[in-house]
Design a protein around this motif. Sequence first.
Motif, short mmCIF file in Angstrom:
data_model
loop_
_atom_site.label_atom_id
_atom_site.label_comp_id
_atom_site.label_asym_id
_atom_site.label_seq_id
_atom_site.Cartn_x
_atom_site.Cartn_y
_atom_site.Cartn_z
N MET A 1 -20.07 -27.06 -12.05
CA MET A 1 -18.85 -26.60 -12.43
C MET A 1 -17.86 -26.46 -11.21
N GLU A 2 -16.67 -26.61 -11.65
CA GLU A 2 -15.61 -26.69 -10.25
C GLU A 2 -15.18 -25.33 -10.41
N ARG A 3 -14.88 -24.73 -9.32
CA ARG A 3 -14.44 -23.28 -9.18
C ARG A 3 -12.86 -23.58 -8.50
N TYR A 4 -11.87 -22.63 -9.24
CA TYR A 4 -10.62 -22.47 -8.82
C TYR A 4 -10.38 -21.21 -8.05
N GLU A 5 -9.85 -21.38 -6.78
CA GLU A 5 -9.16 -20.03 -6.46
C GLU A 5 -7.78 -19.81 -6.69
N PRO A 6 -7.59 -18.52 -6.90
CA PRO A 6 -6.05 -18.11 -7.24
C PRO A 6 -5.06 -18.80 -6.55
N ALA A 7 -4.06 -19.27 -7.18
CA ALA A 7 -3.20 -19.77 -6.31
C ALA A 7 -2.40 -18.62 -5.41
N THR A 8 -1.94 -19.32 -4.28
CA THR A 8 -1.27 -18.35 -3.24
C THR A 8 0.24 -19.09 -3.01
N ALA A 9 0.93 -18.24 -2.48
CA ALA A 9 2.36 -18.86 -2.40
C ALA A 9 2.48 -20.12 -1.53
N SER A 10 3.42 -21.15 -1.93
CA SER A 10 3.22 -22.30 -1.07
C SER A 10 3.75 -22.04 0.09
N PRO A 11 3.42 -22.87 1.05
CA PRO A 11 3.78 -22.59 2.64
C PRO A 11 5.07 -23.22 2.72
N ASP A 12 5.66 -24.14 1.79
CA ASP A 12 6.76 -24.77 1.91
C ASP A 12 7.93 -23.67 1.20
N LEU A 13 7.39 -22.62 0.50
CA LEU A 13 8.52 -21.75 0.17
C LEU A 13 9.82 -21.37 0.91
N ARG B 1 21.40 -22.35 1.06
CA ARG B 1 22.52 -23.05 1.83
C ARG B 1 23.38 -23.96 1.08
N ASN B 2 23.02 -24.31 -0.33
CA ASN B 2 23.63 -25.24 -1.32
C ASN B 2 24.22 -24.70 -2.51
N PRO B 3 24.92 -23.63 -2.57
CA PRO B 3 25.04 -22.87 -3.85
C PRO B 3 25.73 -23.81 -4.76
N ASP B 4 26.44 -24.74 -4.47
CA ASP B 4 27.29 -25.58 -5.34
C ASP B 4 26.25 -26.31 -6.01
N VAL B 5 25.25 -26.69 -5.67
CA VAL B 5 23.95 -27.28 -6.45
C VAL B 5 23.60 -26.59 -8.01
N ARG B 6 23.72 -25.16 -7.45
CA ARG B 6 23.22 -24.24 -8.90
C ARG B 6 21.75 -24.62 -8.93
N ALA B 7 20.91 -24.66 -8.01
CA ALA B 7 19.45 -24.99 -8.09
C ALA B 7 18.66 -23.65 -8.44
N ARG B 8 17.81 -23.80 -9.23
CA ARG B 8 16.81 -22.54 -9.44
C ARG B 8 15.56 -23.13 -8.88
N LEU B 9 14.93 -22.04 -8.14
CA LEU B 9 13.59 -22.28 -7.67
C LEU B 9 12.54 -21.43 -8.29
N THR B 10 11.37 -22.01 -8.58
CA THR B 10 10.26 -21.29 -9.29
C THR B 10 9.09 -21.81 -8.80
N GLU B 11 8.09 -21.10 -8.63
CA GLU B 11 6.50 -21.22 -8.54
C GLU B 11 5.71 -21.39 -9.74
N THR B 12 4.92 -22.23 -9.76
CA THR B 12 3.83 -22.56 -10.77
C THR B 12 2.63 -23.06 -10.18
N THR B 13 1.54 -22.95 -10.95
CA THR B 13 0.40 -23.77 -10.46
C THR B 13 0.09 -24.79 -11.45
N GLU B 14 -0.55 -25.76 -10.75
CA GLU B 14 -0.84 -27.11 -11.43
C GLU B 14 -2.08 -26.67 -12.51
N HIS B 15 -2.03 -27.72 -13.43
CA HIS B 15 -3.10 -27.43 -14.32
C HIS B 15 -4.45 -27.09 -13.97
N GLY B 16 -4.93 -25.97 -14.08
CA GLY B 16 -6.35 -25.89 -13.46
C GLY B 16 -6.06 -24.64 -12.47
N GLY B 17 -4.94 -24.48 -12.07
CA GLY B 17 -4.67 -23.07 -11.22
C GLY B 17 -5.10 -23.39 -9.86
#
Length: 166
Positions: free
Chosen positions: A1-13, A22-38
Amino acid sequence: MERYEPATASPDLPVVRAWVERNPDVRARLTETTEHGGGRVVLVVSVPDHDDLVRARTEISPLVDHADLLRFRRWQPSEQEAEWTLQWVLGLMRRQRELALPTEVASVGRHVVSGLIEVWLDKVDRDYAAELEARGDGLLFVAPHPDTGVSLAAGWTREPPRVKLP
């Protein structure tokens, strides 16, 4: 059985967050989520406008170490968020003469593609446009050209073409 470690913050965040800031005119929203399986953290960049979405994808992907963990999506406000913002602008329109504003909201509506509230002023006023957009919390934008209320028919300068029947 495969084990998944808890997700940690992305190094690219930090890199992606810096681009968004730097680009507020784009009105981007940034979120982090985990892939299916975590197993892995995925950064999701949500942008309301298609051209800005393409721009974000084009500019951010080369900046990060793990482009395979980036997702880009079209973002739309919820119906309730859009309705509250629309009602706020309509309330402002009802009171603008009483408030003696130097620039008035000429018309307002919901943008068909992005779902954001689009506002047209009666004249170009960059300061007032910026104030409205700031108070709109990313849910509205001011059109770059004023709504002068001039009918398209007023621009007709020549005779309509005559059709010759056999």
